[in-house]
Scaffold this motif. Structure first.
Motif, PDB file in Angstrom:
ATOM      1  N   ARG A  33      25.606  37.714 -42.759  1.00  0.00           N
ATOM      2  CA  ARG A  33      24.370  36.975 -43.041  1.00  0.00           C
ATOM      3  C   ARG A  33      24.511  36.023 -44.219  1.00  0.00           C
ATOM      4  O   ARG A  33      24.027  34.892 -44.184  1.00  0.00           O
ATOM      5  N   SER A  34      25.178  36.469 -45.289  1.00  0.00           N
ATOM      6  CA  SER A  34      25.313  35.586 -46.453  1.00  0.00           C
ATOM      7  C   SER A  34      26.179  34.378 -46.118  1.00  0.00           C
ATOM      8  O   SER A  34      25.904  33.258 -46.563  1.00  0.00           O
ATOM      9  N   ALA A  35      27.214  34.575 -45.298  1.00  0.00           N
ATOM     10  CA  ALA A  35      28.073  33.464 -44.916  1.00  0.00           C
ATOM     11  C   ALA A  35      27.319  32.471 -44.036  1.00  0.00           C
ATOM     12  O   ALA A  35      27.447  31.250 -44.200  1.00  0.00           O
ATOM     13  N   VAL A  36      26.523  32.969 -43.103  1.00  0.00           N
ATOM     14  CA  VAL A  36      25.734  32.087 -42.240  1.00  0.00           C
ATOM     15  C   VAL A  36      24.702  31.336 -43.063  1.00  0.00           C
ATOM     16  O   VAL A  36      24.466  30.142 -42.859  1.00  0.00           O
ATOM     17  N   ALA A  37      24.073  32.028 -44.033  1.00  0.00           N
ATOM     18  CA  ALA A  37      23.093  31.363 -44.901  1.00  0.00           C
ATOM     19  C   ALA A  37      23.743  30.240 -45.693  1.00  0.00           C
ATOM     20  O   ALA A  37      23.176  29.155 -45.850  1.00  0.00           O
ATOM     21  N   ALA A  38      24.946  30.481 -46.189  1.00  0.00           N
ATOM     22  CA  ALA A  38      25.655  29.439 -46.946  1.00  0.00           C
ATOM     23  C   ALA A  38      25.965  28.239 -46.048  1.00  0.00           C
ATOM     24  O   ALA A  38      25.845  27.084 -46.468  1.00  0.00           O
ATOM     25  N   LEU A  39      26.343  28.511 -44.813  1.00  0.00           N
ATOM     26  CA  LEU A  39      26.654  27.425 -43.871  1.00  0.00           C
ATOM     27  C   LEU A  39      25.419  26.585 -43.575  1.00  0.00           C
ATOM     28  O   LEU A  39      25.457  25.352 -43.638  1.00  0.00           O
ATOM     29  N   LEU A  40      24.306  27.234 -43.258  1.00  0.00           N
ATOM     30  CA  LEU A  40      23.118  26.520 -42.817  1.00  0.00           C
ATOM     31  C   LEU A  40      22.328  25.905 -43.958  1.00  0.00           C
ATOM     32  O   LEU A  40      21.705  24.850 -43.794  1.00  0.00           O
ATOM     33  N   ASP A  41      22.333  26.558 -45.120  1.00  0.00           N
ATOM     34  CA  ASP A  41      21.470  26.105 -46.209  1.00  0.00           C
ATOM     35  C   ASP A  41      22.193  25.319 -47.287  1.00  0.00           C
ATOM     36  O   ASP A  41      21.551  24.695 -48.133  1.00  0.00           O
ATOM     37  N   ALA A  42      23.500  25.344 -47.298  1.00  0.00           N
ATOM     38  CA  ALA A  42      24.249  24.585 -48.308  1.00  0.00           C
ATOM     39  C   ALA A  42      25.200  23.582 -47.660  1.00  0.00           C
ATOM     40  O   ALA A  42      25.136  22.388 -47.925  1.00  0.00           O
ATOM     41  N   PHE A  43      26.069  24.052 -46.787  1.00  0.00           N
ATOM     42  CA  PHE A  43      27.060  23.136 -46.207  1.00  0.00           C
ATOM     43  C   PHE A  43      26.423  22.127 -45.258  1.00  0.00           C
ATOM     44  O   PHE A  43      26.747  20.940 -45.311  1.00  0.00           O
ATOM     45  N   ALA A  44      25.516  22.583 -44.379  1.00  0.00           N
ATOM     46  CA  ALA A  44      24.939  21.666 -43.385  1.00  0.00           C
ATOM     47  C   ALA A  44      24.191  20.506 -44.031  1.00  0.00           C
ATOM     48  O   ALA A  44      24.425  19.346 -43.688  1.00  0.00           O
ATOM     49  N   PRO A  45      23.268  20.751 -45.005  1.00  0.00           N
ATOM     50  CA  PRO A  45      22.619  19.610 -45.649  1.00  0.00           C
ATOM     51  C   PRO A  45      23.603  18.696 -46.364  1.00  0.00           C
ATOM     52  O   PRO A  45      23.438  17.480 -46.375  1.00  0.00           O
ATOM     53  N   ALA A  46      24.645  19.288 -46.971  1.00  0.00           N
ATOM     54  CA  ALA A  46      25.631  18.461 -47.673  1.00  0.00           C
ATOM     55  C   ALA A  46      26.413  17.597 -46.682  1.00  0.00           C
ATOM     56  O   ALA A  46      26.772  16.460 -46.980  1.00  0.00           O
ATOM     57  N   ALA A  47      26.672  18.139 -45.475  1.00  0.00           N
ATOM     58  CA  ALA A  47      27.402  17.367 -44.474  1.00  0.00           C
ATOM     59  C   ALA A  47      26.556  16.223 -43.939  1.00  0.00           C
ATOM     60  O   ALA A  47      27.072  15.146 -43.642  1.00  0.00           O
ATOM     61  N   VAL A  48      25.249  16.450 -43.824  1.00  0.00           N
ATOM     62  CA  VAL A  48      24.351  15.412 -43.331  1.00  0.00           C
ATOM     63  C   VAL A  48      24.069  14.376 -44.401  1.00  0.00           C
ATOM     64  O   VAL A  48      23.870  13.195 -44.130  1.00  0.00           O
ATOM     65  N   GLU A  49      24.030  14.802 -45.664  1.00  0.00           N
ATOM     66  CA  GLU A  49      23.694  13.915 -46.783  1.00  0.00           C
ATOM     67  C   GLU A  49      24.656  12.740 -46.842  1.00  0.00           C
ATOM     68  O   GLU A  49      25.859  12.869 -46.629  1.00  0.00           O
ATOM     69  N   GLY A  50      24.117  11.571 -47.123  1.00  0.00           N
ATOM     70  CA  GLY A  50      24.928  10.372 -47.240  1.00  0.00           C
ATOM     71  C   GLY A  50      25.014   9.560 -45.972  1.00  0.00           C
ATOM     72  O   GLY A  50      25.624   8.496 -45.966  1.00  0.00           O
ATOM     73  N   LEU A  51      24.382  10.043 -44.888  1.00  0.00           N
ATOM     74  CA  LEU A  51      24.364   9.300 -43.640  1.00  0.00           C
ATOM     75  C   LEU A  51      22.977   8.752 -43.380  1.00  0.00           C
ATOM     76  O   LEU A  51      21.977   9.386 -43.707  1.00  0.00           O
ATOM     77  N   ASP A  52      22.911   7.593 -42.793  1.00  0.00           N
ATOM     78  CA  ASP A  52      21.638   7.021 -42.393  1.00  0.00           C
ATOM     79  C   ASP A  52      21.102   7.838 -41.218  1.00  0.00           C
ATOM     80  O   ASP A  52      21.755   7.942 -40.185  1.00  0.00           O
ATOM     81  N   PRO A  53      19.894   8.474 -41.336  1.00  0.00           N
ATOM     82  CA  PRO A  53      19.386   9.329 -40.263  1.00  0.00           C
ATOM     83  C   PRO A  53      19.231   8.597 -38.945  1.00  0.00           C
ATOM     84  O   PRO A  53      19.323   9.197 -37.889  1.00  0.00           O
ATOM     85  N   ALA A  54      18.978   7.294 -38.976  1.00  0.00           N
ATOM     86  CA  ALA A  54      18.725   6.553 -37.745  1.00  0.00           C
ATOM     87  C   ALA A  54      20.013   6.213 -37.006  1.00  0.00           C
ATOM     88  O   ALA A  54      20.053   6.208 -35.778  1.00  0.00           O
ATOM     89  N   THR A  55      21.081   5.933 -37.751  1.00  0.00           N
ATOM     90  CA  THR A  55      22.312   5.454 -37.115  1.00  0.00           C
ATOM     91  C   THR A  55      23.478   6.429 -37.202  1.00  0.00           C
ATOM     92  O   THR A  55      24.426   6.332 -36.447  1.00  0.00           O
ATOM     93  N   GLY A  56      23.414   7.383 -38.169  1.00  0.00           N
ATOM     94  CA  GLY A  56      24.549   8.275 -38.384  1.00  0.00           C
ATOM     95  C   GLY A  56      25.667   7.617 -39.158  1.00  0.00           C
ATOM     96  O   GLY A  56      26.717   8.220 -39.369  1.00  0.00           O
ATOM     97  N   SER A  57      25.460   6.388 -39.609  1.00  0.00           N
ATOM     98  CA  SER A  57      26.471   5.663 -40.372  1.00  0.00           C
ATOM     99  C   SER A  57      26.283   5.916 -41.869  1.00  0.00           C
ATOM    100  O   SER A  57      25.212   6.334 -42.306  1.00  0.00           O
ATOM    101  N   PRO A  58      27.324   5.659 -42.672  1.00  0.00           N
ATOM    102  CA  PRO A  58      27.172   5.826 -44.112  1.00  0.00           C
ATOM    103  C   PRO A  58      26.025   4.989 -44.663  1.00  0.00           C
ATOM    104  O   PRO A  58      25.794   3.864 -44.214  1.00  0.00           O
ATOM    105  N   ALA A  59      25.292   5.579 -45.601  1.00  0.00           N
ATOM    106  CA  ALA A  59      24.150   4.876 -46.191  1.00  0.00           C
ATOM    107  C   ALA A  59      24.637   3.746 -47.097  1.00  0.00           C
ATOM    108  O   ALA A  59      25.826   3.597 -47.372  1.00  0.00           O
ATOM    109  N   GLU A  60      23.660   2.958 -47.557  1.00  0.00           N
ATOM    110  CA  GLU A  60      23.991   1.830 -48.416  1.00  0.00           C
ATOM    111  C   GLU A  60      24.654   2.303 -49.707  1.00  0.00           C
ATOM    112  O   GLU A  60      24.320   3.354 -50.245  1.00  0.00           O
TER     113      GLU A  60
END
Length: 341
Positions: free
Chosen positions: A104-131
């Motif tokens: 459970r702790s490993a899954v929580a780390a994946l979903l609540d820390a790694f996943a947002p960090a992986a998404v961060e920095g991308l334009d939500p509309a295009t999936g391309s790097p942000a400005e």
């Protein structure tokens, strides 16, 4: 001490240092788990199970995540089960899945820390790097100093040096994730005002205050704070913060905030870092997927809400998460009154 060690000379003999790399058996085990997770639908299934308030999910619920056949759903769940990420139990017609306690702790780390960090920095509309980040204006330091002087004049009950320190700390914290520096001063003013109000409240009294903390402060904690402010009609003050704040509120969440607060009020919402003074000023601190990041302050009540992350959900899923949070907020408000402060 230098931060970057010099490279060895070209003719220097190769003498690698002892390594603390993960061992081959452990690496094989981790690689197998990561291979099992390397599918968007499997990740969504795991997220649905992890955030289900029942602590488990029925296969009939998971089948609704995508328009695929039942054998496909069963295949993905079997893959997760074989990787040790799920356990299953048949009850009557349906099979129920849950995450085993050791994972459970490993899954929580994946979903609540790694996943947002992986998404961060991308334009939500295009999936391309942000400005890219804009250059810092030359007069920024003077503007920050002037802001501190203005706030100190408005808040004579607080020491000038304290106000200046809070303003500079607030600017530094926001600058770490800012892409566009043109908005840093007004954002610093809003953040510093909130922090100074929290410090003043700690020294005095006021309405009950709730602090919502998640990882990015771009989704669920923002929604929860907005719902408290709306449903309490000013009887309770709500704040939100993130243990690793994002650069902006997620578009799915911003549209929901507009429905709750209106366009003008929503413009005031932006991800903010967690601070000790915000925790001290709160009567209740509610964590939402960020683990044990909050300092423990005597006299402060702590709760943990296991809700999904709307920043990682579809637009429909984000609305369902909003409704879940709204129900929890109503129950919370029933426990708070001005006498609690």
């Amino acid at each position: 001490m230098t931060l970057i060690e010099p490279l060895p000379a070209a003719d220097a003999p190769c003498a690698p240092a002892a390594t603390h790399a993960i061992g081959p058996e452990a690496a094989s085990s981790v690689a197998a788990a990561l291979k099992a997770l390397a599918d968007p639908l499997r990740l969504r299934m795991l997220s649905a199970i992890a955030t289900d308030p029942r602590g488990e999910s029925c296969v009939c619920d998971l089948a609704e995540l995508a328009e695929v056949s039942q054998p496909t759903v069963s295949h993905h769940l079997r893959t997760l089960r074989e990787a040790g990420l799920l356990t299953s139990e048949r009850r009557g017609t349906w099979v129920w899945y849950r995450i085993p306690a050791p994972r459970r702790s490993a899954v929580a780390a994946l979903l609540d820390a790694f996943a947002p960090a992986a998404v961060e920095g991308l334009d939500p509309a295009t999936g391309s790097p942000a400005e890219p980040v804009a250059p810092v204006p030359d007069d920024l330091d003077d503007r920050i100093t002037h802001l501190a002087e203005e706030l100190a004049a408005e808040m004579p009950e607080l020491e000038d040096h304290l106000v200046l320190a809070i303003v500079r700390e607030s600017f530094t914290a926001l600058a770490r994730t800012a892409r566009i520096t043109a908005h840093l001063v007004p954002l610093t003013e809003r953040f510093a005002r909130q922090r100074l109000a929290d410090i003043a409240r700690e020294r005095g009294a006021g309405a009950p205050q709730v602090l919502f903390v998640c990882v990015a402060n771009a989704g669920r904690s923002q929604l929860a704070a907005a719902l408290v402010n709306q449903l309490s009609e000013g009887r309770v003050v709500a704040r939100s913060a993130g243990s690793a704040p994002a650069t902006d509120v997620h578009p799915h969440v911003r549209s929901l905030l507009v429905e709750i607060e209106g366009e003008g009020a929503t413009a005031e919402r932006f991800p903010k870092p967690l601070t000790d003074d915000a925790v001290r000023a709160a009567d209740v601190v509610i964590t939402m997927g960020c683990g044990d990041v909050c300092p423990v302050i005597p006299g402060v009540r702590y709760e943990d809400w296991n809700v999904g992350d709307p920043a990682l959900a579809s637009a429909e899923g984000a609305r369902a998460i909003r409704d879940d949070i709204a129900g929890r907020v109503r129950a919370l408000l029933d426990t708070l009154s001005p006498a609690d402060s």
